[in-house]
Design a protein around this motif. Structure first.
Motif, mmCIF file in Angstrom:
data_model
loop_
_atom_site.group_PDB
_atom_site.id
_atom_site.type_symbol
_atom_site.label_atom_id
_atom_site.label_comp_id
_atom_site.label_asym_id
_atom_site.label_seq_id
_atom_site.Cartn_x
_atom_site.Cartn_y
_atom_site.Cartn_z
ATOM 1 N N UNK A 1 -37.966 -15.703 -59.884
ATOM 2 C CA UNK A 1 -39.124 -14.983 -59.355
ATOM 3 C C UNK A 1 -40.427 -15.515 -59.940
ATOM 4 N N UNK A 2 -40.397 -15.924 -61.203
ATOM 5 C CA UNK A 2 -41.627 -16.366 -61.864
ATOM 6 C C UNK A 2 -42.298 -17.524 -61.137
ATOM 7 N N UNK A 3 -41.499 -18.336 -60.444
ATOM 8 C CA UNK A 3 -42.086 -19.487 -59.746
ATOM 9 C C UNK A 3 -43.064 -19.049 -58.659
ATOM 10 N N UNK A 4 -42.911 -17.820 -58.183
ATOM 11 C CA UNK A 4 -43.793 -17.333 -57.126
ATOM 12 C C UNK A 4 -45.244 -17.244 -57.594
ATOM 13 N N UNK A 5 -45.429 -17.165 -58.912
ATOM 14 C CA UNK A 5 -46.777 -17.026 -59.459
ATOM 15 C C UNK A 5 -47.424 -18.370 -59.792
ATOM 16 N N UNK A 6 -46.615 -19.427 -59.879
ATOM 17 C CA UNK A 6 -47.098 -20.683 -60.459
ATOM 18 C C UNK A 6 -48.274 -21.278 -59.697
ATOM 19 N N UNK A 7 -48.192 -21.304 -58.386
ATOM 20 C CA UNK A 7 -49.260 -21.932 -57.609
ATOM 21 C C UNK A 7 -50.614 -21.309 -57.943
ATOM 22 N N UNK A 8 -50.654 -19.992 -58.022
ATOM 23 C CA UNK A 8 -51.915 -19.295 -58.297
ATOM 24 C C UNK A 8 -52.294 -19.387 -59.769
ATOM 25 N N UNK A 9 -51.324 -19.188 -60.665
ATOM 26 C CA UNK A 9 -51.660 -19.153 -62.091
ATOM 27 C C UNK A 9 -52.145 -20.508 -62.596
ATOM 28 N N UNK A 10 -51.551 -21.595 -62.101
ATOM 29 C CA UNK A 10 -52.026 -22.914 -62.531
ATOM 30 C C UNK A 10 -53.427 -23.192 -61.992
ATOM 31 N N UNK A 11 -53.694 -22.744 -60.785
ATOM 32 C CA UNK A 11 -55.041 -22.922 -60.232
ATOM 33 C C UNK A 11 -56.061 -22.094 -61.022
ATOM 34 N N UNK A 12 -55.650 -20.913 -61.454
ATOM 35 C CA UNK A 12 -56.537 -20.095 -62.284
ATOM 36 C C UNK A 12 -56.822 -20.806 -63.602
ATOM 37 N N UNK A 13 -55.775 -21.353 -64.216
ATOM 38 C CA UNK A 13 -55.977 -22.104 -65.459
ATOM 39 C C UNK A 13 -56.982 -23.237 -65.255
ATOM 40 N N UNK A 14 -56.866 -23.940 -64.151
ATOM 41 C CA UNK A 14 -57.735 -25.089 -63.888
ATOM 42 C C UNK A 14 -59.198 -24.671 -63.726
ATOM 43 N N UNK A 15 -59.437 -23.426 -63.365
ATOM 44 C CA UNK A 15 -60.807 -22.911 -63.293
ATOM 45 C C UNK A 15 -61.262 -22.382 -64.656
ATOM 46 N N UNK A 16 -60.376 -21.669 -65.346
ATOM 47 C CA UNK A 16 -60.752 -21.067 -66.628
ATOM 48 C C UNK A 16 -61.127 -22.111 -67.671
ATOM 49 N N UNK A 17 -60.460 -23.249 -67.629
ATOM 50 C CA UNK A 17 -60.680 -24.258 -68.661
ATOM 51 C C UNK A 17 -62.090 -24.857 -68.583
ATOM 52 N N UNK A 18 -62.785 -24.620 -67.485
ATOM 53 C CA UNK A 18 -64.162 -25.102 -67.343
ATOM 54 C C UNK A 18 -65.170 -24.200 -68.064
ATOM 55 N N UNK A 19 -64.772 -22.974 -68.338
ATOM 56 C CA UNK A 19 -65.727 -21.972 -68.828
ATOM 57 C C UNK A 19 -66.346 -22.286 -70.193
ATOM 58 N N UNK A 20 -65.588 -22.800 -71.169
ATOM 59 C CA UNK A 20 -66.248 -23.126 -72.444
ATOM 60 C C UNK A 20 -67.410 -24.107 -72.281
#
Length: 349
Positions: free
Chosen positions: A208-227
Motif C-alpha cells: 500500500x505504501x507505494x501508492x504514496x510514493x509518486x506524491x511524496x517524492x514530488x513533495x520532497x523535490x519541492x521542499x528541498x528548495x525552501x532552505x
C-alpha cells in the motif's frame, strides 16, 4: 608471582548469542526512535536491506558501525528519558566510535564510504539525544554525512546501503540546512534526478505504501528548495535589492503553487488509504508540507515590503534541541525526519 589468566574466546554458540543480543538492542533503538518511518519504508527495500537490517547484518564486520550502533543503543534503550547508569557507558562508547570513525575515514575506499555514512548518522542521533557540552557535535556529524555524499555523488546512492542511508537521513539534511540558514545540496540537479528515479522505481513496488510514493517524492523535490529561498531572501534583505527580491518572489510562488497542488493530492490519498487518521509517515510529511506553505507565504509577504524587513528562521530542529524534546520522547526524531525536516520550522519576527 600471580599468573596471568589466558583470555578465552567465546564459543560459536556464545558468539551467536552475543550477535542476537546486539540485534535485539538495535531493533529496540529503531522501535523507540523511528517506528513509523522504519515500518513505512520497508516496502522500498525489495532488492537491498533497509537501514536497520544492514547494520545488524554487519555486526563483527564493521568496527565503525558496531561501536556507533552500540552507543545509540545505550542512550535510546528507553523511549522517554535516558537512564543515568547508561550515560557514562554511552559516552565512552561514543568516544570510541569517534576514534573508529576517524580511522575509517583515513583508510576506507570509496566503495566502503556508505558504512562511514551510516556510522555518522548513528553518531548524529546520539548527539541529538545526549548533546555534547559545546552542542555542536550533531552538526559536525551532519556535515560529515553531507561531505561524503557530495564526494560519492548521487549516482552511488541508487542501490544498496547508500540508498537506505539517503532515504533515512535526507529529511535531517534539510532540517540542518534550515538550522544553518544555508541551501541544501539535495536541491542540485543530480540529487533531484535521484529523487525522480526513486519515485519511478518505488512507485512500482508491492504494498500500500507505494501508492504514496509518486506524491511524496514530488513533495520532497519541492521542499528541498525552501532552505535556499530563506538564504536568498536574507541576502536580498541585506542589500535591499528589490529587483532580485521580486525574481525570488516569483520562484517561491511557483514552488508554493506546486506544493499546494501536491498537498491536496496527499490529503486525498491519506483519506483513501489511511482513513483511521493514525500517525503515519505520509501524515507527518503532510504536516511538514503545510508548515512549508506557511513559511513561504510569510516569506513572499516580506519580500514585497520596502524596505525588506528582517528575515529570521527558527528551525524545527532547533525547537527540538532547545526544549530537550528528544530526551523526553525519542519519537520526535521520527516525526522530524518524516516531515523532511520541516515540522515546526517557521519564520519569526
Amino acid at each position: 608471582m600471580e599468573q596471568v589468566q589466558p583470555q578465552v574466546s567465546p564459543s560459536a554458540d556464545e558468539h551467536c548469542e552475543i550477535k542476537q543480543q546486539q540485534r535485539i538492542a538495535f531493533t529496540l533503538f529503531i522501535n523507540n526512535a523511528f517506528p513509523i518511518s522504519h515500518a513505512y519504508n520497508n516496502f522500498r527495500e525489495t532488492n537491498y536491506p533497509n537501514f536497520a537490517d544492514y547494520i545488524t547484518s554487519m555486526f563483527d564486520q564493521s568496527v565503525c558501525l558496531d561501536i556507533s550502533a552500540y552507543s545509540v543503543c545505550l542512550v535510546f534503550r528507553n523511549r522517554t528519558g535516558v537512564e543515568a547508569s547508561l550515560l557514562n557507558k554511552g559516552r565512552n562508547a561514543y568516544i570510541h566510535a569517534l576514534q573508529a570513525l576517524q580511522q575509517s575515514l583515513s583508510t576506507e575506499h570509496t566503495s566502503n564510504k556508505a558504512d562511514i555514512i551510516g556510522a555518522s548518522i548513528l553518531l548524529f542521533m546520539y548527539e541529538m539525544r545526549v548533546p555534547s557540552e559545546h552542542h555542536g557535535g550533531w552538526a559536525s556529524h551532519c556535515d560529515g554525512v553531507a561531505a561524503l555524499m557530495k564526494e560519492m555523488g548521487a549516482q552511488n546512492f541508487t542501490h544498496g546501503f547508500a540508498r537506505s542511508c539517503y532515504i533515512f537521513f535526507r529529511g535531517f539534511l534539510i532540517a540542518s540546512a534550515f538550522h544553518k540558514e544555508q541551501p541544501c545540496f539535495l536541491e542540485e540537479d543530480q540529487w533531484q534526478q535521484l529523487a525522480e528515479r526513486l519515485r519511478a522505481e518505488d512507485s512500482q513496488k508491492p504494498g500500500i505504501s507505494r501508492m504514496f510514493v509518486d506524491v511524496t517524492e514530488r513533495i520532497f523535490m519541492e521542499l528541498v528548495k525552501c532552505p535556499r529561498y530563506v538564504y536568498e531572501a536574507q541576502s536580498h534583505r541585506s542589500t535591499q535589492n528589490s529587483q532580485q527580491a521580486l525574481v525570488l518572489y516569483s520562484r517561491i510562488l511557483c514552488t508554493k503553487s506546486n506544493l499546494g497542488f501536491l498537498v491536496a493530492q496527499l490529503k486525498d490519498l491519506i483519506s483513501i488509504y489511511q482513513p483511521e487518521n493514525s500517525a503515519s509517515a505520509p501524515e507527518f510529511l503532510l504536516n511538514g508540507a503545510v508548515d512549508a506553505l506557511h513559511l513561504m507565504n510569510t516569506l513572499v509577504q516580506k519580500l514585497i515590503m520596502a524596505p525588506i524587513p528582517p528575515i529570521r528562521v527558527y528551525s524545527g530542529l532547533a525547537r527540538l534541541l532547545d526544549n530537550k524534546y528528544i530526551v523526553q520522547d525519542a519519537r520526535c526524531l521520527d516525526r522530524l525526519g518524516c516531515s523532511m525536516g520541516m515540522s515546526g520550522t517557521r519564520l519569526v519576527d
